[in-house]
Design an enzyme around this catalytic site. Structure first.
Site, PDB file in Angstrom:
ATOM      1  N   ASP A   1      -0.571   2.212   0.907  1.00 21.66           N
ATOM      2  CA  ASP A   1       0.683   2.330   1.204  1.00 21.66           C
ATOM      3  C   ASP A   1       1.651   2.854   0.192  1.00 21.66           C
ATOM      4  OD1 ASP A   1       0.721   1.121   3.738  1.00 21.66           O
ATOM      5  OD2 ASP A   1       0.479  -0.710   3.134  1.00 21.66           O
TER       6      ASP A   1
ATOM      7  N   ASP B   1      -0.306   3.077  10.835  1.00 21.49           N
ATOM      8  CA  ASP B   1       0.971   2.877   9.954  1.00 21.49           C
ATOM      9  C   ASP B   1       1.066   4.089   8.960  1.00 21.49           C
ATOM     10  OD1 ASP B   1      -0.344   0.583  10.842  1.00 21.49           O
ATOM     11  OD2 ASP B   1       0.802  -0.778   9.668  1.00 21.49           O
TER      12      ASP B   1
END
Ligand code: GLY
Length: 381
Positions: A95, A155
């Site tokens: 991330d 994602d």
């Protein structure tokens, strides 16, 4: 469909900036938790995957007002991100884009901060360490290589702009090359023929071949987690900007139609698109993420099709503004109510948290969509 007007966009941004200003004393030297507790975000250390969204709101608030107090706060926050990546605090996951694009690429765009640039480039280097040659993907979570962690998640498309940016900044193609490889693997596996999506996808660590789709935060492996669908839609728009690959537009169209076909009457999705009515919690953040994706893609489409997606984006934002925004700061320190981080189901593997709460990225993408509608925004992504 009722669409948000230009006047309401400005009013909504004014209100959001007022709430950001109220929050500055709590969150200039600490981060905002991923989700609220009874609609109030606690302050936390800079160690979650979501910590970049609040600094992103501060940058957007600065863009709306030009107030130096806000850019000063963004600098203080970006120092914490430089220190986090230098000390490698909770960065062994994919991330890096969610963390460093809204917090540091943003600030570099706004005032050329070289320390923010340095932080974001280090984060891009860190993201490269997640690449698995066998299977050609960025591994999302967990120790590298273990069979139970040998997967990517939809994602991750949102983490790739950091890599494209790093190639542009450094002149080194290695970041872009990895982003392109991951994109190909994701396009080939995450999107089902009907436009729905898998949240996570396992690859075989020995052969590198696709194994199966699974969910972590969605209801079931074969359903579509609303936010995964939203990350997919926005991620495809961004991927198209960076790659010009027509497959991105085709999949964007089918994924968008699937999303729109599952919306309840107020246009804000339930937390998983398997639910289209009833009293399951909503995920308001998915609506603002999709609005951003629609506005991003609209800028690259022919006029008629662009108008279609802009109209939908305005309708989603009108509903968020009318029915979901925080109207009284005594009831919440967030911007948008009724987000869902992770809801447990009999079939998923997530830790339940942040159900029917404000979520940090929900607030950020609400402001981003409004800023896009205001016009002339230079994207952080
Ligand atoms: N990227 C994790 C989430 O959207 O909850």
């Amino acid at each position: 469909m009722k669409e948000i007007t230009s006047q309401t966009v400005l009013k909504a941004l004014d209100e959001a900036v007022s709430q950001v200003r109220r929050n500055l004393p709590s969150f200039t030297y600490q981060c905002q938790n991923h989700s609220s507790v009874n609609n109030f975000y606690p302050a936390v250390e800079n160690n979650q995957w979501t910590c970049g969204f609040w600094p992103g709101e501060v940058c957007l608030a600065y863009e709306h007002t030009g107030d130096p107090v806000l850019v000063h706060a963004a600098h203080i926050l970006s120092e914490s991100f430089l220190s986090r990546i230098e000390q490698k605090i909770e960065v062994d996951h994919h991330d890096m884009g969610f963390l460093y694009t809204p917090s540091c690429v943003s600030l570099f765009n706004l005032d050329g901060s070289l320390r923010a640039r340095k932080a974001a480039l280090l984060a891009a280097d860190q993201l490269l360490t997640r690449f698995q040659q066998r299977g050609s993907f960025l591994q999302a979570w967990g120790p590298m290589g273990a069979r139970e962690n040998y997967r990517f998640i939809i994602d991750c498309l949102m983490n790739l702009p950091l890599l494209y940016w790093a190639s542009e900044q450094s002149g080194d193609e290695k970041y872009r090359t990895i982003a392109l490889k991951h994109t190909q693997t994701c396009l080939a596996n995450s999107f089902r023929p009907d436009g729905s999506t898998f949240h996570t996808f396992f690859m075989d660590p020995e052969t590198g071949l696709p194994v199966r789709g699974e969910t972590c935060q969605g209801y079931r492996a074969d359903s579509s987690w609303a936010r995964g669908q939203a990350w997919g839609i926005y991620g495809l728009a961004l991927s198209y900007r960076y790659t010009s690959d027509p497959v991105c537009v085709d999949q964007f169209r089918t994924a968008s139609e699937y999303f729109l076909s599952k919306l309840p009457s107020d246009l804000i999705p339930y937390w998983d698109l398997i639910f289209t009515e009833g009293d399951e919690p909503r995920d308001s953040s998915s609506a603002s993420i999709v609005a951003c994706g629609f506005l991003e893609m609209a800028a690259m489409l022919a006029a008629d099709e662009a108008a279609y997606y802009i109209s939908w984006a305005k309708a989603l934002m009108q509903s968020l503004y009318e029915h979901y925004r925080v109207t009284d700061p005594h009831t919440s320190n967030g911007l948008v109510l009724h987000g869902t981080y992770s809801k447990k189901s009999p079939y998923n593997t997530c830790t339940p948290e942040g159900v029917d709460e404000c979520v940090s990225w929900g607030d950020y993408f609400y402001m981003e969509a409004l800023t896009r509608l205001k016009g002339d925004w230079v994207s952080y992504w």
